[in-house]
Design a protein around this motif. Structure first.
Motif, PDB file in Angstrom:
ATOM      1  N   PHE A   1       0.704  -1.701   0.295  1.00 56.45           N
ATOM      2  CA  PHE A   1      -0.293  -0.095   0.188  1.00 56.45           C
ATOM      3  C   PHE A   1       0.834   0.953  -0.369  1.00 56.45           C
ATOM      4  N   LEU A   2       1.784   1.303   0.986  1.00 55.23           N
ATOM      5  CA  LEU A   2       3.030   2.596   0.826  1.00 55.23           C
ATOM      6  C   LEU A   2       2.664   2.668  -0.823  1.00 55.23           C
ATOM      7  N   ILE A   3       4.094   1.574  -0.848  1.00 60.00           N
ATOM      8  CA  ILE A   3       4.716   1.612  -2.544  1.00 60.00           C
ATOM      9  C   ILE A   3       3.568   2.498  -3.688  1.00 60.00           C
ATOM     10  N   ALA A   4       2.762   1.454  -3.488  1.00 58.79           N
ATOM     11  CA  ALA A   4       1.976   2.035  -4.450  1.00 58.79           C
ATOM     12  C   ALA A   4       1.154   3.428  -4.346  1.00 58.79           C
ATOM     13  N   ALA A   5       1.074   3.746  -3.119  1.00 54.57           N
ATOM     14  CA  ALA A   5       0.839   5.708  -2.800  1.00 54.57           C
ATOM     15  C   ALA A   5       1.636   6.557  -3.265  1.00 54.57           C
ATOM     16  N   GLU A   6       3.728   5.826  -3.176  1.00 55.08           N
ATOM     17  CA  GLU A   6       3.931   6.663  -3.248  1.00 55.08           C
ATOM     18  C   GLU A   6       4.373   6.454  -4.712  1.00 55.08           C
ATOM     19  N   LEU A   7       4.213   5.864  -5.655  1.00 58.38           N
ATOM     20  CA  LEU A   7       3.999   5.389  -7.215  1.00 58.38           C
ATOM     21  C   LEU A   7       2.191   6.511  -7.679  1.00 58.38           C
ATOM     22  N   ASP A   8       1.497   6.231  -7.222  1.00 61.05           N
ATOM     23  CA  ASP A   8       0.352   6.467  -7.481  1.00 61.05           C
ATOM     24  C   ASP A   8      -0.372   6.222  -7.875  1.00 61.05           C
ATOM     25  N   MET A   9      -0.388   5.047  -7.583  1.00 63.30           N
ATOM     26  CA  MET A   9      -1.556   3.242  -8.147  1.00 63.30           C
ATOM     27  C   MET A   9      -2.432   3.362  -7.777  1.00 63.30           C
ATOM     28  N   PRO A  10      -3.591   3.089  -8.178  1.00 62.39           N
ATOM     29  CA  PRO A  10      -4.870   2.927  -7.718  1.00 62.39           C
ATOM     30  C   PRO A  10      -4.503   1.210  -6.858  1.00 62.39           C
ATOM     31  N   ASN A  11      -5.344   1.759  -5.494  1.00 58.10           N
ATOM     32  CA  ASN A  11      -5.223   0.243  -4.549  1.00 58.10           C
ATOM     33  C   ASN A  11      -6.648  -0.332  -4.544  1.00 58.10           C
ATOM     34  N   TRP A  12      -7.522   0.297  -4.878  1.00 54.32           N
ATOM     35  CA  TRP A  12      -8.240  -1.162  -5.139  1.00 54.32           C
ATOM     36  C   TRP A  12      -8.401  -2.017  -5.925  1.00 54.32           C
ATOM     37  N   PRO A  13      -7.843  -2.279  -7.413  1.00 52.34           N
ATOM     38  CA  PRO A  13      -7.552  -3.417  -7.896  1.00 52.34           C
ATOM     39  C   PRO A  13      -6.343  -3.681  -7.477  1.00 52.34           C
ATOM     40  N   LEU A  14      -5.742  -3.481  -6.892  1.00 44.91           N
ATOM     41  CA  LEU A  14      -4.542  -3.566  -6.478  1.00 44.91           C
ATOM     42  C   LEU A  14      -4.338  -3.991  -5.476  1.00 44.91           C
ATOM     43  N   TYR A  15      -5.294  -4.123  -4.493  1.00 47.00           N
ATOM     44  CA  TYR A  15      -5.344  -4.628  -3.513  1.00 47.00           C
ATOM     45  C   TYR A  15      -6.186  -6.615  -3.349  1.00 47.00           C
ATOM     46  N   ARG A  16      -7.108  -6.058  -4.571  1.00 47.85           N
ATOM     47  CA  ARG A  16      -7.827  -7.224  -4.767  1.00 47.85           C
ATOM     48  C   ARG A  16      -6.682  -8.464  -5.273  1.00 47.85           C
ATOM     49  N   LEU A  17      -5.969  -7.837  -6.856  1.00 50.48           N
ATOM     50  CA  LEU A  17      -5.668  -8.414  -7.183  1.00 50.48           C
ATOM     51  C   LEU A  17      -4.042  -8.931  -5.630  1.00 50.48           C
ATOM     52  N   TRP A  18      -3.300  -8.102  -4.810  1.00 54.52           N
ATOM     53  CA  TRP A  18      -2.422  -8.996  -3.720  1.00 54.52           C
ATOM     54  C   TRP A  18      -3.429  -9.934  -2.739  1.00 54.52           C
ATOM     55  N   ARG A  19      -4.309  -9.891  -2.875  1.00 52.48           N
ATOM     56  CA  ARG A  19      -5.027 -10.411  -1.716  1.00 52.48           C
ATOM     57  C   ARG A  19      -5.960 -11.494  -2.392  1.00 52.48           C
ATOM     58  N   GLN A  20      -5.652 -11.890  -3.474  1.00 54.09           N
ATOM     59  CA  GLN A  20      -6.458 -13.260  -4.023  1.00 54.09           C
ATOM     60  C   GLN A  20      -4.932 -14.257  -3.524  1.00 54.09           C
ATOM     61  N   ALA A  21      -3.957 -13.023  -4.339  1.00 51.77           N
ATOM     62  CA  ALA A  21      -2.456 -14.131  -4.200  1.00 51.77           C
ATOM     63  C   ALA A  21      -2.188 -14.300  -3.179  1.00 51.77           C
ATOM     64  N   ALA A  22      -2.377 -14.052  -2.177  1.00 53.96           N
ATOM     65  CA  ALA A  22      -1.567 -13.825  -0.665  1.00 53.96           C
ATOM     66  C   ALA A  22      -2.748 -15.460  -0.108  1.00 53.96           C
ATOM     67  N   PHE A  23      -4.038 -15.889  -0.340  1.00 53.92           N
ATOM     68  CA  PHE A  23      -4.769 -17.414   0.146  1.00 53.92           C
ATOM     69  C   PHE A  23      -4.238 -17.875  -1.470  1.00 53.92           C
ATOM     70  N   GLU A  24      -3.736 -17.865  -2.155  1.00 52.86           N
ATOM     71  CA  GLU A  24      -2.682 -19.133  -3.392  1.00 52.86           C
ATOM     72  C   GLU A  24      -1.456 -19.333  -2.679  1.00 52.86           C
ATOM     73  N   ALA A  25      -1.177 -17.980  -1.955  1.00 49.44           N
ATOM     74  CA  ALA A  25       0.525 -18.395  -1.175  1.00 49.44           C
ATOM     75  C   ALA A  25       0.147 -19.101  -0.041  1.00 49.44           C
ATOM     76  N   ARG A  26      -1.120 -19.707   0.685  1.00 44.56           N
ATOM     77  CA  ARG A  26      -1.246 -20.298   1.820  1.00 44.56           C
ATOM     78  C   ARG A  26      -1.195 -19.874   2.888  1.00 44.56           C
ATOM     79  N   ARG A  27      -1.774 -18.029   3.045  1.00 40.39           N
ATOM     80  CA  ARG A  27      -1.741 -17.521   3.882  1.00 40.39           C
ATOM     81  C   ARG A  27      -2.765 -17.386   4.388  1.00 40.39           C
ATOM     82  N   SER A  28      -3.603 -17.093   5.428  1.00 38.43           N
ATOM     83  CA  SER A  28      -4.664 -17.558   6.649  1.00 38.43           C
ATOM     84  C   SER A  28      -5.448 -16.348   6.011  1.00 38.43           C
TER      85      SER A  28
END
Length: 299
Positions: free
Chosen positions: A80-107
């Protein structure tokens, strides 16, 4: 004996530092889906790792690992901090990050802890740019038809939703590309193929695609087995086509699109689509209807 030294950096400009290494081969397709746009935006920003590290108060070595996809899966707070510095939208980034987190077996608990400091900003839904929304309205239904040739319903919907999230993160690149439709199609294709089962390096077509073609082809129970065999041979032959011809034949033969619709969807000229279809048809005919053998016959 003196040792040579690097020339001093020009005043006012930071030393470039070590070049960022490539993304690790072990990174999954879902992790790569958000990591690649973040890396591309970082590399285009002109920032150095040191400069970005100072801005977000995160160790440069850890930042390098995050941008290469090595080490532990990163917490959302850092992304999130990186995205803010790079002026990237956090909503689509979060959804992709969250999906990959579960596939990485994060609870689920780990995901919630990772976002607790940014909950309000992360969960506040923001609208995509108007032209992105208009483009999505225009092509989403057709993207779903293509994806369903390879994936079941849930995977199909996820793959297409991920495609538009990735496009949102890289929308400026899409708009400045030679053809936005072709740029978007390449994102869709990569996203779908990353989820498609492969055999011997070739994509397998889904049960839904088989059922669709079977319903079009079968005229009665008597010819069922023969038609099924023909369909399986057709699918196998299509999977051997090069990428562009493959897509054209999937869209034409399996999805039922007219040549003009294929041209508009993939961002290629009608002449190119027609040429690809012609070459692909010749190949399929040579595989499915080979000329009779003349071996052993007297001239």
């Amino acid at each position: 004996m003196t040792t040579p030294t690097d020339p001093p950096a020009p005043p006012g400009r930071p030393r470039p530092g070590r070049k960022l290494g490539p993304i690790a081969d072990s990174v999954s397709s879902t992790h790569r889906a958000w990591l690649e746009p973040v890396r591309d935006t970082y590399l285009a920003s002109g920032l150095t790792l040191s400069g970005l590290s100072d801005r977000i108060s995160f160790a440069k070595s850890k930042l390098s690992e995050l941008l290469r996809g090595v080490g532990l899966y990163p917490r959302w707070e850092v992304v999130f901090l990186i995205a803010a510095e790079l002026d990237m939208p956090n909503w689509p980034l979060y959804r992709l990050w969250r999906q990959a987190a579960f596939e990485a077996r994060r609870s689920g608990e780990w995901v919630e802890r990772s976002t607790e400091r940014t909950t309000i900003l992360t969960t506040a839904h923001t609208a995509a740019p108007w032209d992105h929304r208009a483009f999505r309205d225009l092509v989403e239904g057709n993207y779903l038809l293509y994806a369903q040739v390879f994936l079941d319903d849930d995977q199909r919907d996820t793959a297409v939703a991920d495609t538009f999230d990735i496009l949102w993160l890289s929308w400026n690149d899409a708009l400045t590309s030679h053809d936005t439709r072709r740029y978007a199609w390449n994102v869709l294709r990569a996203t779908v193929m990353a989820r498609t089962p492969h055999r011997d390096g070739r994509p397998e077509l889904s049960t839904a695609a088989f059922d669709t073609v079977a319903l079009r082809s079968l005229t009665g129970p008597a010819d069922s087995m023969d038609k099924i065999t023909e369909i399986l041979k057709l699918f196998s032959a299509i999977s051997r086509l090069p990428g562009r011809q493959f897509d054209v034949m999937v869209l034409r033969r399996l999805c039922g699109f007219a040549p003009e619709a294929v041209s508009a969807l993939v961002g290629s000229s009608l002449a190119t689509v027609s040429s690809d279809e012609r070459h692909a048809t010749r190949f399929l005919e040579s595989v499915l209807c080979p000329p009779p053998s003349t071996e052993g016959k007297t001239p």
